[in-house]
Design a protein around this motif. Sequence first.
Motif, PDB file in Angstrom:
ATOM      1  N   LEU A 229       0.832  -1.201   0.000  1.00  0.00           N
ATOM      2  CA  LEU A 229       0.000   0.000   0.000  1.00  0.00           C
ATOM      3  C   LEU A 229       0.872   1.259   0.000  1.00  0.00           C
ATOM      4  CD1 LEU A 229      -3.024   0.506   2.458  1.00  0.00           C
ATOM      5  CD2 LEU A 229      -1.782   2.359   1.397  1.00  0.00           C
ATOM      6  N   GLY A 230       1.865   1.295   0.881  1.00  0.00           N
ATOM      7  CA  GLY A 230       2.744   2.458   0.967  1.00  0.00           C
ATOM      8  C   GLY A 230       3.496   2.710  -0.327  1.00  0.00           C
ATOM      9  N   LYS A 231       3.899   1.622  -0.989  1.00  0.00           N
ATOM     10  CA  LYS A 231       4.620   1.765  -2.257  1.00  0.00           C
ATOM     11  C   LYS A 231       3.672   2.158  -3.395  1.00  0.00           C
ATOM     12  CE  LYS A 231       8.625  -1.072  -1.128  1.00  0.00           C
ATOM     13  NZ  LYS A 231       9.445  -2.265  -1.456  1.00  0.00           N
ATOM     14  N   ALA A 232       2.416   1.709  -3.331  1.00  0.00           N
ATOM     15  CA  ALA A 232       1.419   2.155  -4.308  1.00  0.00           C
ATOM     16  C   ALA A 232       1.167   3.653  -4.147  1.00  0.00           C
ATOM     17  CB  ALA A 232       0.117   1.371  -4.139  1.00  0.00           C
ATOM     18  N   GLN A 233       1.088   4.098  -2.883  1.00  0.00           N
ATOM     19  CA  GLN A 233       0.940   5.532  -2.629  1.00  0.00           C
ATOM     20  C   GLN A 233       2.170   6.297  -3.143  1.00  0.00           C
ATOM     21  OE1 GLN A 233      -1.271   7.723  -1.252  1.00  0.00           O
ATOM     22  NE2 GLN A 233      -2.591   6.680   0.223  1.00  0.00           N
ATOM     23  N   ALA A 234       3.341   5.696  -3.013  1.00  0.00           N
ATOM     24  CA  ALA A 234       4.557   6.346  -3.513  1.00  0.00           C
ATOM     25  C   ALA A 234       4.512   6.527  -5.027  1.00  0.00           C
ATOM     26  CB  ALA A 234       5.795   5.543  -3.106  1.00  0.00           C
ATOM     27  N   GLU A 235       3.907   5.563  -5.741  1.00  0.00           N
ATOM     28  CA  GLU A 235       3.725   5.711  -7.183  1.00  0.00           C
ATOM     29  C   GLU A 235       2.832   6.911  -7.488  1.00  0.00           C
ATOM     30  OE1 GLU A 235       5.314   3.820  -9.659  1.00  0.00           O
ATOM     31  OE2 GLU A 235       6.434   3.273  -7.854  1.00  0.00           O
TER      32      GLU A 235
ATOM     33  N   GLU B  11      -3.580   1.127  -8.987  1.00  0.00           N
ATOM     34  CA  GLU B  11      -4.188  -0.190  -9.232  1.00  0.00           C
ATOM     35  C   GLU B  11      -3.186  -1.139  -9.876  1.00  0.00           C
ATOM     36  OE1 GLU B  11      -8.049  -2.337 -11.312  1.00  0.00           O
ATOM     37  OE2 GLU B  11      -7.850  -0.156 -11.425  1.00  0.00           O
ATOM     38  N   GLU B  12      -2.459  -0.643 -10.874  1.00  0.00           N
ATOM     39  CA  GLU B  12      -1.478  -1.499 -11.555  1.00  0.00           C
ATOM     40  C   GLU B  12      -0.400  -1.977 -10.588  1.00  0.00           C
ATOM     41  OE1 GLU B  12      -0.109   0.858 -14.828  1.00  0.00           O
ATOM     42  OE2 GLU B  12      -1.845   0.341 -16.093  1.00  0.00           O
ATOM     43  N   TYR B  13       0.051  -1.080  -9.689  1.00  0.00           N
ATOM     44  CA  TYR B  13       1.096  -1.474  -8.741  1.00  0.00           C
ATOM     45  C   TYR B  13       0.579  -2.567  -7.791  1.00  0.00           C
ATOM     46  CZ  TYR B  13       4.926  -1.490  -5.494  1.00  0.00           C
ATOM     47  OH  TYR B  13       5.989  -1.921  -4.728  1.00  0.00           O
ATOM     48  N   ILE B  14      -0.622  -2.382  -7.284  1.00  0.00           N
ATOM     49  CA  ILE B  14      -1.188  -3.365  -6.350  1.00  0.00           C
ATOM     50  C   ILE B  14      -1.356  -4.724  -7.028  1.00  0.00           C
ATOM     51  CG2 ILE B  14      -3.243  -3.959  -4.990  1.00  0.00           C
ATOM     52  CD1 ILE B  14      -3.562  -0.858  -4.540  1.00  0.00           C
TER      53      ILE B  14
ATOM     54  N   GLU C 188       9.779   9.527   1.023  1.00  0.00           N
ATOM     55  CA  GLU C 188      11.032   9.404   0.257  1.00  0.00           C
ATOM     56  C   GLU C 188      10.868  10.021  -1.136  1.00  0.00           C
ATOM     57  OE1 GLU C 188      12.051   5.288   0.130  1.00  0.00           O
ATOM     58  OE2 GLU C 188      12.892   5.258   2.158  1.00  0.00           O
ATOM     59  N   VAL C 189       9.732   9.761  -1.758  1.00  0.00           N
ATOM     60  CA  VAL C 189       9.465  10.324  -3.086  1.00  0.00           C
ATOM     61  C   VAL C 189       9.348  11.846  -3.012  1.00  0.00           C
ATOM     62  CG1 VAL C 189       7.750  10.494  -4.939  1.00  0.00           C
ATOM     63  CG2 VAL C 189       8.383   8.253  -4.028  1.00  0.00           C
ATOM     64  N   LEU C 190       8.622  12.344  -2.017  1.00  0.00           N
ATOM     65  CA  LEU C 190       8.465  13.794  -1.889  1.00  0.00           C
ATOM     66  C   LEU C 190       9.825  14.474  -1.709  1.00  0.00           C
ATOM     67  CD1 LEU C 190       5.258  14.016   0.351  1.00  0.00           C
ATOM     68  CD2 LEU C 190       5.424  14.119  -2.145  1.00  0.00           C
ATOM     69  N   VAL C 191      10.693  13.869  -0.905  1.00  0.00           N
ATOM     70  CA  VAL C 191      12.048  14.414  -0.720  1.00  0.00           C
ATOM     71  C   VAL C 191      12.810  14.394  -2.033  1.00  0.00           C
ATOM     72  CG1 VAL C 191      14.295  13.980   0.363  1.00  0.00           C
ATOM     73  CG2 VAL C 191      12.217  13.913   1.747  1.00  0.00           C
ATOM     74  N   SER C 192      12.706  13.283  -2.767  1.00  0.00           N
ATOM     75  CA  SER C 192      13.444  13.157  -4.036  1.00  0.00           C
ATOM     76  C   SER C 192      12.967  14.176  -5.066  1.00  0.00           C
ATOM     77  CB  SER C 192      13.304  11.743  -4.597  1.00  0.00           C
ATOM     78  OG  SER C 192      12.007  11.520  -5.122  1.00  0.00           O
ATOM     79  N   ARG C 193      11.723  14.627  -4.921  1.00  0.00           N
ATOM     80  CA  ARG C 193      11.165  15.628  -5.845  1.00  0.00           C
ATOM     81  C   ARG C 193      11.322  17.055  -5.304  1.00  0.00           C
ATOM     82  NH1 ARG C 193       5.224  14.531  -7.509  1.00  0.00           N
ATOM     83  NH2 ARG C 193       5.800  16.193  -8.982  1.00  0.00           N
ATOM     84  N   ASN C 194      12.034  17.167  -4.187  1.00  0.00           N
ATOM     85  CA  ASN C 194      12.217  18.471  -3.540  1.00  0.00           C
ATOM     86  C   ASN C 194      10.900  19.135  -3.160  1.00  0.00           C
ATOM     87  OD1 ASN C 194      15.120  18.564  -3.639  1.00  0.00           O
ATOM     88  ND2 ASN C 194      14.936  18.967  -5.849  1.00  0.00           N
ATOM     89  N   LEU C 195       9.927  18.285  -2.763  1.00  0.00           N
ATOM     90  CA  LEU C 195       8.635  18.778  -2.317  1.00  0.00           C
ATOM     91  C   LEU C 195       8.594  18.776  -0.804  1.00  0.00           C
ATOM     92  CD1 LEU C 195       6.347  16.899  -4.853  1.00  0.00           C
ATOM     93  CD2 LEU C 195       7.129  19.271  -4.960  1.00  0.00           C
ATOM     94  N   GLU C 196       7.834  19.702  -0.268  1.00  0.00           N
ATOM     95  CA  GLU C 196       7.781  19.867   1.186  1.00  0.00           C
ATOM     96  C   GLU C 196       6.999  18.733   1.839  1.00  0.00           C
ATOM     97  OE1 GLU C 196       6.336  23.268   4.430  1.00  0.00           O
ATOM     98  OE2 GLU C 196       6.050  23.592   2.279  1.00  0.00           O
ATOM     99  N   ILE C 197       7.538  18.215   2.939  1.00  0.00           N
ATOM    100  CA  ILE C 197       6.807  17.262   3.782  1.00  0.00           C
ATOM    101  C   ILE C 197       6.255  18.019   4.964  1.00  0.00           C
ATOM    102  CG2 ILE C 197       6.985  15.222   5.235  1.00  0.00           C
ATOM    103  CD1 ILE C 197       9.259  14.281   3.451  1.00  0.00           C
TER     104      ILE C 197
END
Length: 267
Positions: free
Chosen positions: A24-30, A49-52, A257-266
């Motif tokens: 689930l967490g990795k699907a959200q990361a997608e 859906e495809e990831y799950i 992790e994805v948000l950080v990699s995209r330089n987006l604020e957490i």
Amino acid sequence: MSKRVIYLKNAEEANIIKQNGVILGKAQAEVAKLIGVGIKTKDLDKVAEEYILDNGGKPSFKNYNGFPATLCISVNDVVVHGIPSTRELKDGDIVSVDCGVFKNGYHADSAYTYMVGDVNQLTKKLLSDTKKSLFEGIAQVKPGNRIGDISYGVQSFTEGLGYGVVRELVGHGVGKYLHEAPEVPNFGKRGNGPKLQVGMVIAIEPMITLGKRFVVQENDNWTIRTEDRKPAAHFEHTVMVTKGGYEILTTFEFIEEVLVSRNLEII
């Protein structure tokens, strides 16, 4: 099995739910990789859906009581149960993405609210405080406490900051069913409600509004939005009661992790 009975999970069952929480967490990361101005919400739904499915799971929400999608995608004043569509996200939007994964007989359930572009400070603070309120509720999870202690933890924190706490929608038990006993409201009194026992698995999910707490349902019979059209935020974890307190079985790690990699604020 009855949805009205509280089922306690053993270590093996908890581990299955936790493994599903990783999917689930990795699907959200997608989804987090794609969140941005111009993306259609149905495209976010497709990638999750495809990831799950690619990882041997099934989307918990799709066809649940007739819901047509994998994700509940709720934008701005929509609190929960938004249906993915051709709507394109705009700069300044906030987007709650709620997702469930079913695999090996058990569900995991989690939600995260994302920012799109330049979000105003009041709304950004709503997201931050709603996320904090989730952990205020989780902090009350330990054997011998009651559901009302969780509810009070969320409510006292958020209402103390002037927000509205939605009452029509609540957290819930999670396991072989997506929604099991007990209900976990985001409002209540300390010492009230079912006693927390080792092995209980519950979804704690504050739904908090920038304005008043009142909500309405749209004509699609799913979408729930704020009556005053002010923004709402939603964060959710699936949590197990343990001897020492609690274990969070879902994760925001891959999202952030994805948000950080995209330089987006957490928040």
